[in-house]
Design a protein around this motif. Sequence first.
Motif, PDB file in Angstrom:
ATOM      1  N   SER A 114      53.565  64.955 143.039  1.00  0.00           N
ATOM      2  CA  SER A 114      54.788  64.224 143.397  1.00  0.00           C
ATOM      3  C   SER A 114      54.455  62.922 144.125  1.00  0.00           C
ATOM      4  N   LYS A 115      53.359  62.898 144.854  1.00  0.00           N
ATOM      5  CA  LYS A 115      52.928  61.681 145.548  1.00  0.00           C
ATOM      6  C   LYS A 115      52.461  60.618 144.564  1.00  0.00           C
ATOM      7  N   GLY A 116      51.772  61.042 143.482  1.00  0.00           N
ATOM      8  CA  GLY A 116      51.302  60.102 142.462  1.00  0.00           C
ATOM      9  C   GLY A 116      50.284  59.127 143.010  1.00  0.00           C
ATOM     10  N   THR A 117      50.482  57.830 142.720  1.00  0.00           N
ATOM     11  CA  THR A 117      49.545  56.790 143.171  1.00  0.00           C
ATOM     12  C   THR A 117      50.017  56.114 144.454  1.00  0.00           C
TER      13      THR A 117
ATOM     14  N   TYR B 116      45.578  57.056 151.815  1.00  0.00           N
ATOM     15  CA  TYR B 116      45.674  55.728 151.203  1.00  0.00           C
ATOM     16  C   TYR B 116      45.075  55.895 149.816  1.00  0.00           C
ATOM     17  N   SER B 117      45.890  55.769 148.776  1.00  0.00           N
ATOM     18  CA  SER B 117      45.531  56.228 147.433  1.00  0.00           C
ATOM     19  C   SER B 117      44.371  55.450 146.819  1.00  0.00           C
ATOM     20  N   ILE B 118      43.709  56.093 145.870  1.00  0.00           N
ATOM     21  CA  ILE B 118      42.606  55.460 145.135  1.00  0.00           C
ATOM     22  C   ILE B 118      43.121  54.245 144.377  1.00  0.00           C
ATOM     23  N   HIS B 119      44.330  54.345 143.808  1.00  0.00           N
ATOM     24  CA  HIS B 119      44.926  53.245 143.060  1.00  0.00           C
ATOM     25  C   HIS B 119      45.080  52.005 143.943  1.00  0.00           C
ATOM     26  N   ASP B 120      45.671  52.183 145.144  1.00  0.00           N
ATOM     27  CA  ASP B 120      45.861  51.055 146.057  1.00  0.00           C
ATOM     28  C   ASP B 120      44.528  50.566 146.619  1.00  0.00           C
ATOM     29  N   GLY B 121      43.602  51.506 146.834  1.00  0.00           N
ATOM     30  CA  GLY B 121      42.281  51.113 147.325  1.00  0.00           C
ATOM     31  C   GLY B 121      41.556  50.219 146.345  1.00  0.00           C
TER      32      GLY B 121
ATOM     33  N   ILE C  46      49.884  56.082 154.179  1.00  0.00           N
ATOM     34  CA  ILE C  46      49.521  55.256 155.334  1.00  0.00           C
ATOM     35  C   ILE C  46      49.261  53.838 154.839  1.00  0.00           C
ATOM     36  N   THR C  47      49.247  52.877 155.744  1.00  0.00           N
ATOM     37  CA  THR C  47      49.020  51.480 155.369  1.00  0.00           C
ATOM     38  C   THR C  47      47.527  51.168 155.380  1.00  0.00           C
ATOM     39  N   LEU C  48      47.185  50.022 154.803  1.00  0.00           N
ATOM     40  CA  LEU C  48      45.786  49.589 154.776  1.00  0.00           C
ATOM     41  C   LEU C  48      45.267  49.367 156.195  1.00  0.00           C
ATOM     42  N   LYS C  49      46.124  48.828 157.065  1.00  0.00           N
ATOM     43  CA  LYS C  49      45.730  48.585 158.450  1.00  0.00           C
ATOM     44  C   LYS C  49      45.430  49.906 159.169  1.00  0.00           C
TER      45      LYS C  49
END
Length: 340
Positions: A227-230, A196-201, A234-237
């Motif tokens: 290639s994965k980038g930000t 779960y990326s730092i950007h989304d976190g 997996i989901t937040l849940k």
Amino acid sequence: MANTKLHIPEEELIELYVNQKLSINTISKMYNCATNTIKNRLREYNIPIRSKGESLKNNFENRLEVSLTVEKIMEKINEGMFIYEVANFFGVNRKSITKRLKESGIELSQLESHQKLMTENNIKQGKERWANDPALQKEHRERLKEINKKRSEKANLRYEMAHLKSYNEYKKACERLANRFYGTERPEGMQVDHQYSIHDGYLNGVPAPILSHPFNLRLVTAEENNSKGTDSVITLKELYKGVGELPDITVKEIARLTKPCENCGMEFLYTNQHKHTKFCSKHCGATYRYKEKVANSKTVNRICLVCGKSFPVKEILKVATCGHECAAKHNFRARKETKS
């Protein structure tokens, strides 16, 4: 009109730079010119340019209005001053004093005057003091333990609150916590990735200790990580379920607002972390700054290369013709000459 070369007599430059030991910056201000001009004149007259260390030393002594020699330092030490007291007397830091003494080969521990001063003030040498005083050793260990505990508590608090601050601070906290699990050394070509990326976190207010939990970390190749980038895999849940924590969506709310771009006028989204942003893109920012530069440039008259008429134009613009018709003729001639 070509720029006239600034003339500085060789005798004046020698007097200012060599005898008075003024800096190049100071001399350039006296003659109201660039520092490179003074450097060029020094090279023309074959006057050696001082190194950075020599320049700093001269500036330091000019500020003190006295030459800080080893003799003057030793004079104060022999009067019964400690190093920090000598530094305070001359208005410098302790490193400046110890550096001058080391350059002259003087070791404080070997000076009789300094040993006497240490004895009078009941200050023993380090090894002797610790070896003969177990109580002092115990006190020092307890003090270090308390200091380390406070540092650890402060660090953990910074990590837990990082998601409420800037993105850069949050990213740094997540990377440091990840290093606790994986260490700083990686297998060649591998990188630590947050599923779960730092950007989304950061956008969803996930505390750094949860985002950098071992469940959310994995080793991937650099190519796969780029290639994965930000994006998140997996989901937040799923993140909170894997970590074993209950999600708290009320921890943080990032306001998503809109404002018009100062260059093109188009509405664009921004967050409360970037509330001072004025443009929708880097291109608009560069275009706006160029327009401002043109507007502030002075107007001059030029002669058209085609019709010979004088026309006004901003000095910064590279315009050679007075209008579209003359410009078309000028371009046609240029193409014709290129082909021939």
